[in-house]
Enzyme design. Structure first.
Site, PDB file in Angstrom:
ATOM      1  N   GLN A  87      -4.508  -5.597   6.546  1.00 48.56           N
ATOM      2  CA  GLN A  87      -5.516  -6.378   5.939  1.00 48.56           C
ATOM      3  C   GLN A  87      -5.551  -7.799   6.484  1.00 48.56           C
ATOM      4  O   GLN A  87      -6.043  -8.884   5.753  1.00 48.56           O
ATOM      5  CB  GLN A  87      -5.287  -6.376   4.332  1.00 48.56           C
ATOM      6  CG  GLN A  87      -5.694  -4.902   3.813  1.00 48.56           C
ATOM      7  CD  GLN A  87      -6.961  -4.471   3.782  1.00 48.56           C
ATOM      8  OE1 GLN A  87      -7.884  -5.019   4.111  1.00 48.56           O
ATOM      9  NE2 GLN A  87      -7.154  -3.090   3.489  1.00 48.56           N
ATOM     10  N   ASP A 143       3.006  -5.048   7.833  1.00 48.92           N
ATOM     11  CA  ASP A 143       1.850  -4.016   7.735  1.00 48.92           C
ATOM     12  C   ASP A 143       0.723  -5.236   7.877  1.00 48.92           C
ATOM     13  O   ASP A 143       0.346  -5.810   6.929  1.00 48.92           O
ATOM     14  CB  ASP A 143       1.805  -3.374   6.508  1.00 48.92           C
ATOM     15  CG  ASP A 143       0.414  -2.551   6.159  1.00 48.92           C
ATOM     16  OD1 ASP A 143      -0.565  -2.827   6.965  1.00 48.92           O
ATOM     17  OD2 ASP A 143       0.404  -1.981   5.263  1.00 48.92           O
ATOM     18  N   LYS A 173     -10.675  -0.967  10.268  1.00 49.28           N
ATOM     19  CA  LYS A 173     -10.943  -2.083   9.442  1.00 49.28           C
ATOM     20  C   LYS A 173     -10.854  -3.409  10.247  1.00 49.28           C
ATOM     21  O   LYS A 173     -11.216  -4.379   9.677  1.00 49.28           O
ATOM     22  CB  LYS A 173      -9.569  -2.173   8.484  1.00 49.28           C
ATOM     23  CG  LYS A 173      -9.335  -1.163   7.661  1.00 49.28           C
ATOM     24  CD  LYS A 173      -7.996  -1.415   6.835  1.00 49.28           C
ATOM     25  CE  LYS A 173      -7.434  -0.281   6.089  1.00 49.28           C
ATOM     26  NZ  LYS A 173      -8.154   0.296   4.974  1.00 49.28           N
ATOM     27  N   CYS A 184      -4.779   2.658  -3.832  1.00 47.36           N
ATOM     28  CA  CYS A 184      -3.537   2.912  -3.125  1.00 47.36           C
ATOM     29  C   CYS A 184      -2.358   1.805  -3.327  1.00 47.36           C
ATOM     30  O   CYS A 184      -1.484   1.821  -2.358  1.00 47.36           O
ATOM     31  CB  CYS A 184      -3.653   3.444  -1.555  1.00 47.36           C
ATOM     32  SG  CYS A 184      -4.939   4.452  -1.388  1.00 47.36           S
ATOM     33  N   HIS A 220       0.931  -1.297  -0.209  1.00 45.42           N
ATOM     34  CA  HIS A 220      -0.028  -0.065   0.030  1.00 45.42           C
ATOM     35  C   HIS A 220       0.733   1.177   0.042  1.00 45.42           C
ATOM     36  O   HIS A 220       1.873   1.214   0.443  1.00 45.42           O
ATOM     37  CB  HIS A 220      -0.684   0.157   1.287  1.00 45.42           C
ATOM     38  CG  HIS A 220      -1.852   0.851   1.380  1.00 45.42           C
ATOM     39  ND1 HIS A 220      -1.662   2.174   1.880  1.00 45.42           N
ATOM     40  CD2 HIS A 220      -3.223   1.043   1.020  1.00 45.42           C
ATOM     41  CE1 HIS A 220      -2.780   2.801   1.800  1.00 45.42           C
ATOM     42  NE2 HIS A 220      -3.611   1.857   1.438  1.00 45.42           N
TER      43      HIS A 220
HETATM   44  N1  7TS Z   1      -1.807  -0.800   4.534  1.00 40.81           N
HETATM   45  C1  7TS Z   1      -2.766  -1.602   3.948  1.00 40.81           C
HETATM   46  C2  7TS Z   1      -2.251  -2.979   3.426  1.00 40.81           C
HETATM   47  C3  7TS Z   1      -3.986  -0.875   3.640  1.00 40.81           C
HETATM   48  O1  7TS Z   1      -4.760  -1.832   2.934  1.00 40.81           O
HETATM   49  C4  7TS Z   1      -4.120   0.160   4.104  1.00 40.81           C
HETATM   50  C5  7TS Z   1      -5.517   0.931   3.746  1.00 40.81           C
HETATM   51  C6  7TS Z   1      -3.359   0.850   4.816  1.00 40.81           C
HETATM   52  C7  7TS Z   1      -2.076   0.196   4.859  1.00 40.81           C
HETATM   53  C8  7TS Z   1      -3.582   2.397   5.267  1.00 40.81           C
HETATM   54  O2  7TS Z   1      -4.685   2.190   6.372  1.00 40.81           O
HETATM   55  P1  7TS Z   1      -5.099   3.695   6.954  1.00 40.81           P
HETATM   56  O3  7TS Z   1      -6.024   3.104   7.803  1.00 40.81           O
HETATM   57  O4  7TS Z   1      -3.943   4.253   7.832  1.00 40.81           O
HETATM   58  O5  7TS Z   1      -5.548   4.562   5.947  1.00 40.81           O
HETATM   59  N2  7TS Z   1      -6.201   0.324   2.609  1.00 40.81           N
HETATM   60  C9  7TS Z   1      -7.274   0.752   2.015  1.00 40.81           C
HETATM   61  C10 7TS Z   1      -7.994   0.246   0.925  1.00 40.81           C
HETATM   62  O6  7TS Z   1      -7.842  -0.914   0.781  1.00 40.81           O
HETATM   63  N3  7TS Z   1      -9.114   0.906   0.531  1.00 40.81           N
HETATM   64  O7  7TS Z   1      -9.250   1.869   1.528  1.00 40.81           O
HETATM   65  C11 7TS Z   1      -8.149   1.949   2.215  1.00 40.81           C
END
Ligand code: 7TS
Length: 417
Positions: free
Chosen positions: A214, A211, A237, A375, A134
């Site tokens: 997910q 990370d 999430k 992203c 990401h």
């Molecule tokens: N890493 C991964 C693997 C992610 O899927 C996301 C967000 C992030 C980092 C960043 O997370 P945040 O909560 O700090 O924004 N992924 C997504 C997505 O797949 N669609 O919207 C956000």
């Protein structure tokens, strides 16, 4: 699905209808149709248990923490710290001092890039990430490289969406100071062999950041078993509130790292001559935090624990198998990413139809998916495509919703025929 997953697909591990009743938003209609929510990788919905917990906090407990002698402040502090212990147990960290509250995955990675980077990364050092990260696990390292003159190296993946692990030993050198990889890819669904990466990295004395944005919502995670040095994820999430997330770090690194931000709460004493920093985890928590968010995240984890992460993993594997079966039966659907070990995030493209058009037509049926590059622009570049449509599963999704989705996909074909 791999064969491990197959073995657990025959029984329904929990009552999904009961779970759905905990999520009032699922009763909403969109364009006059019942909401079918398949955008869980972007953010999940919140169960009543979390919503009620937030409301209870603001109705009865609201107070600033770590500073009041008065009862309300002490109570709020107790609840916030209880939540930290809930998170500690959830990922099996060895100490609550290793759980740092952040705003989310993005901030957690930026914290490590800034703080670990300031202490341990210098000119000509190397950081390895994978090709399926990401942007939030790419850009903070690029910023660090710009600041220090360090170099970013990329572990590639193949067209199944699996990391080319045979390349990793060749990327590691005496200058490698950190490896940072995604546990489960948000755009491909791939679950990476993070245990192997960590073991190899440690054999060279290199720490590893995982990370888990997910992964934690889909499977049990045990940071001690993984032996990762950092593990990061977002509350929103994980069926919890937005604005709260977690950085897990091994004490030995967190102790050695300088503070990320300065301010209240992260100090023991301040004079104009010298400031003494607070102990872990507070050293990394400057300023008034998202107190309600932290408590709400604890409530989300309590909720997931009542279902059980093994049961959630088993149920989502069943649903994922069903999605794959359905996709395989539609000629013109191309799945992007076909890893053997995966979570329920499915990127797909339909012959000659732009993903945004797919998303718009599905939306008219009340179906929420995400379209775009998610992203992960380097992932799109690897497949030579600008964007995909993405269906991502959560604990409240059902086979019936997948059937409805398939009908709606056929409508997309009709519109474009
Ligand atoms: N890493 C991964 C693997 C992610 O899927 C996301 C967000 C992030 C980092 C960043 O997370 P945040 O909560 O700090 O924004 N992924 C997504 C997505 O797949 N669609 O919207 C956000």
């Amino acid at each position: 699905m791999n064969s491990d997953n197959k073995q657990i697909t025959d029984t329904v591990p929990f009552d999904v209808r009961k779970v759905r009743e905990d999520f009032p938003i699922l009763a909403e209609t969109v364009h006059g149709k019942p909401l079918v929510y398949f955008d869980n990788a972007a953010t999940t919905h919140k169960p009543l248990q979390v919503i009620n917990r937030l409301q209870h906090y603001y109705l009865h407990e609201n107070s600033n923490i770590h500073r009041g002698v008065h009862a309300l402040s002490q109570h709020a502090t107790g609840e916030y710290e209880k939540s930290r212990r809930t998170i500690q147990k959830f990922i099996n960290a060895s100490s609550e001092k290793e759980i740092i509250f952040t705003r989310g995955t993005t901030e957690s990675i930026n914290l490590v890039a800034q703080s670990f980077g300031a202490k341990f990364i210098a000119q000509d050092d190397e950081i390895i990430i994978s090709g399926m990260e990401h942007h939030s696990n790419i850009v903070p390292w690029q910023l660090l490289c710009e600041r220090t003159g360090a170099r970013l190296k990329i572990l590639p993946f193949d067209l199944n969406g699996e990391l080319q692990m045979e390349e990793l030993p060749g990327l590691i050198t005496a200058k490698t100071k950190l490896i940072s990889v995604v546990h489960a890819s948000n755009s491909l669904g791939t679950v990476n062999p993070v245990e192997d990466i960590i073991a190899l990295a440690h054999s060279h004395g290199i720490p590893v950041l995982i990370d888990g944005a997910q992964a934690v919502q889909h499977m049990p995670v045990d940071v001690q078993k993984l032996d990762c040095d950092f593990y990061v994820f977002s509350g929103h999430k994980l069926y919890g509130p937005t604005g709260i997330g977690v950085l897990y770090g091994k004490t030995k690194y967190l102790e050695a790292m300088p503070p990320y931000q300065g301010g209240g709460d992260m100090i023991l004493s301040v004079t104009f001559d010298k400031t003494i920093y607070n102990e872990l985890p507070y050293k990394f928590e400057a300023g008034t935090p998202d107190i309600a968010g932290g408590i709400g995240l604890g409530a989300a984890i309590d909720y997931l624990n009542t279902i059980g992460m093994d049961a959630i993993a088993a149920y989502e594997h069943q649903l994922s198998d069903y999605v794959i079966e359905k996709f395989t039966n539609i000629d013109k659907v191309q799945l992007i990413g076909n890893a053997k070990k995966r979570v329920g995030s499915f990127s797909f493209i339909l012959d000659g139809i732009h993903p945004h058009d797919i998303g718009t037509i599905l939306d008219f049926d009340g179906i929420a998916i995400r379209t775009g590059h998610h992203c992960t622009q380097p992932v799109m570049q690897r497949f030579c495509i600008p964007a995909t449509a993405r269906l991502s599963l959560g604990i409240y999704n059902t086979r019936e919703e997948i059937d409805f989705f398939v009908q709606s996909i056929h409508k997309v074909f009709e519109v474009f025929s």
